[in-house]
Write an enzyme that holds these catalytic residues in place. Structure first.
Site, PDB file in Angstrom:
ATOM      1  N   LYS A  14       0.796   9.513  -1.901  1.00 21.16           N
ATOM      2  CA  LYS A  14      -0.367   8.350  -1.912  1.00 21.16           C
ATOM      3  C   LYS A  14      -1.258   8.571  -0.585  1.00 21.16           C
ATOM      4  CE  LYS A  14       2.313   4.583  -1.938  1.00 21.16           C
ATOM      5  NZ  LYS A  14       3.567   5.330  -1.686  1.00 21.16           N
ATOM      6  N   ARG A  89       2.396  -4.216  -3.398  1.00 25.31           N
ATOM      7  CA  ARG A  89       3.726  -3.656  -3.615  1.00 25.31           C
ATOM      8  C   ARG A  89       4.811  -4.774  -3.963  1.00 25.31           C
ATOM      9  NH1 ARG A  89       3.388   0.542   1.017  1.00 25.31           N
ATOM     10  NH2 ARG A  89       5.545   1.278   1.067  1.00 25.31           N
ATOM     11  N   ARG A 125       7.401  15.468   6.997  1.00 24.47           N
ATOM     12  CA  ARG A 125       6.064  15.099   7.260  1.00 24.47           C
ATOM     13  C   ARG A 125       5.998  14.778   8.606  1.00 24.47           C
ATOM     14  NH1 ARG A 125       4.523   9.642   3.871  1.00 24.47           N
ATOM     15  NH2 ARG A 125       6.120   8.808   5.048  1.00 24.47           N
ATOM     16  N   ARG A 158       7.187   9.916  11.693  1.00 27.46           N
ATOM     17  CA  ARG A 158       7.135   8.355  11.862  1.00 27.46           C
ATOM     18  C   ARG A 158       8.449   7.794  12.009  1.00 27.46           C
ATOM     19  NH1 ARG A 158       4.386   6.514   6.394  1.00 27.46           N
ATOM     20  NH2 ARG A 158       6.020   5.080   6.284  1.00 27.46           N
ATOM     21  N   ARG A 169      14.108   2.392   1.929  1.00 23.45           N
ATOM     22  CA  ARG A 169      12.657   2.367   1.321  1.00 23.45           C
ATOM     23  C   ARG A 169      12.581   2.500   0.005  1.00 23.45           C
ATOM     24  NH1 ARG A 169       9.987   5.923   5.573  1.00 23.45           N
ATOM     25  NH2 ARG A 169       8.189   5.941   4.105  1.00 23.45           N
TER      26      ARG A 169
HETATM   27  P1  AMP Z   1       3.911   3.331   4.115  1.00 22.71           P
HETATM   28  O1  AMP Z   1       3.370   3.710   5.173  1.00 22.71           O
HETATM   29  O2  AMP Z   1       3.148   2.830   2.917  1.00 22.71           O
HETATM   30  O3  AMP Z   1       5.147   4.034   3.753  1.00 22.71           O
HETATM   31  O4  AMP Z   1       4.550   1.841   4.555  1.00 22.71           O
HETATM   32  C1  AMP Z   1       5.467   1.905   5.363  1.00 22.71           C
HETATM   33  C2  AMP Z   1       6.328   0.483   5.893  1.00 22.71           C
HETATM   34  O5  AMP Z   1       4.909  -0.595   5.953  1.00 22.71           O
HETATM   35  C3  AMP Z   1       6.718  -0.051   4.754  1.00 22.71           C
HETATM   36  O6  AMP Z   1       8.124   0.343   4.668  1.00 22.71           O
HETATM   37  C4  AMP Z   1       6.744  -1.623   4.845  1.00 22.71           C
HETATM   38  O7  AMP Z   1       7.647  -2.012   6.078  1.00 22.71           O
HETATM   39  C5  AMP Z   1       5.487  -1.806   5.539  1.00 22.71           C
HETATM   40  N1  AMP Z   1       4.304  -1.963   4.375  1.00 22.71           N
HETATM   41  C6  AMP Z   1       3.405  -1.208   3.966  1.00 22.71           C
HETATM   42  N2  AMP Z   1       2.561  -1.752   2.968  1.00 22.71           N
HETATM   43  C7  AMP Z   1       3.252  -2.861   2.730  1.00 22.71           C
HETATM   44  C8  AMP Z   1       2.932  -4.025   1.628  1.00 22.71           C
HETATM   45  N3  AMP Z   1       2.088  -3.768   0.944  1.00 22.71           N
HETATM   46  N4  AMP Z   1       3.838  -5.094   1.695  1.00 22.71           N
HETATM   47  C9  AMP Z   1       4.592  -5.109   2.681  1.00 22.71           C
HETATM   48  N5  AMP Z   1       5.191  -4.091   3.566  1.00 22.71           N
HETATM   49  C10 AMP Z   1       4.479  -2.902   3.636  1.00 22.71           C
END
Ligand code: AMP
Length: 211
Positions: A14, A89, A125, A158, A169
């Site tokens: 994404k 989400r 990554r 990360r 996740r």
């Molecule tokens: P990502 O960078 O999209 O993998 O998101 C990393 C982390 O950010 C997730 O594991 C959540 O802790 C938080 N996060 C990102 N987007 C959301 C969302 N839409 N709702 C809730 N938590 C989020």
């Protein structure tokens, strides 16, 4: 105003595809993960509140993330449209998003059926904390070791990209986000792409959908 939503499991690409769309078209990328990490790094009041969820691979509370997204989409630089990477989400986040009107919405699901592929991708990554650019130590190296091609900052992994947190996740994705994807599928406007292979092949398909 156009809204492009990218759905997919962690590691489905994404962020990478959102970057490509932002570069080719005049739409702004909104990565909720980046917004959250920025607040956590700043140690802001919100950052301190959401840190615990973030480090454990759990979703931060809906009302906080919906507010953050609403604030971002109402910024002055959002003239033509925006790309959502990592939002909505949950079904409650869908409700929050529905209250933000747009002229056109394109929802794209980056499908990767084999879980091993996403785990491997995430484990290799690295990304730029400054501009969010994503690299892969196997398939997509920066020009200069550990330095971002785009802004010259140092690259890092990360803290939630460990095998244990990735597994968590993925479970959260299945429980909370698959129902959202099913909802968009039910509405009949979900474009489903096979995202298990080459990034550029996926990008060509996305470019056709977005233009
Ligand atoms: P990502 O960078 O999209 O993998 O998101 C990393 C982390 O950010 C997730 O594991 C959540 O802790 C938080 N996060 C990102 N987007 C959301 C969302 N839409 N709702 C809730 N938590 C989020």
């Amino acid at each position: 105003m156009k809204r492009i939503i990218l759905f997919g499991a962690p590691g489905s690409g994404k962020g990478t595809q959102a970057e490509k769309i932002e570069r080719e078209f005049s739409y702004m990328k909104i990565s909720t993960g980046d917004l959250i990490r920025a607040e956590v790094n700043k140690k802001s009041v919100i950052g301190e509140k959401i840190k615990e969820f973030n480090v454990k691979g759990l979703l931060v509370p809906d009302e906080i993330i919906v507010e953050m997204v609403k604030k971002r989409v109402s910024a002055e630089d959002m003239t033509e449209g925006y790309i959502l990477d990592g939002f909505p989400r949950t079904l409650d986040q869908v409700k929050g998003l529905t209250s933000v009107p747009v002229d056109e919405e394109i929802a794209i699901f980056l499908k990767v059926v084999d879980e091993d592929i996403v785990v491997k991708r995430i484990l290799s990554r690295v990304s730029c904390e400054n501009c969010g650019e994503i690299y892969n130590t196997v398939t997509q190296l920066p020009n200069k070791a550990n330095i971002c091609n785009r802004c010259g900052s140092e690259l890092s992994r990360r803290s939630d990209d460990t095998e244990e947190i990735i597994k968590k996740r993925i479970i959260v994705y299945r429980d909370e986000t698959l129902p959202v994807i099913n909802y968009y599928r039910g509405k009949g406007n979900l474009h489903e792409l096979d995202a298990s292979g080459d990034i550029n092949k996926v990008w060509k398909e996305i470019r056709e959908l977005v233009r």
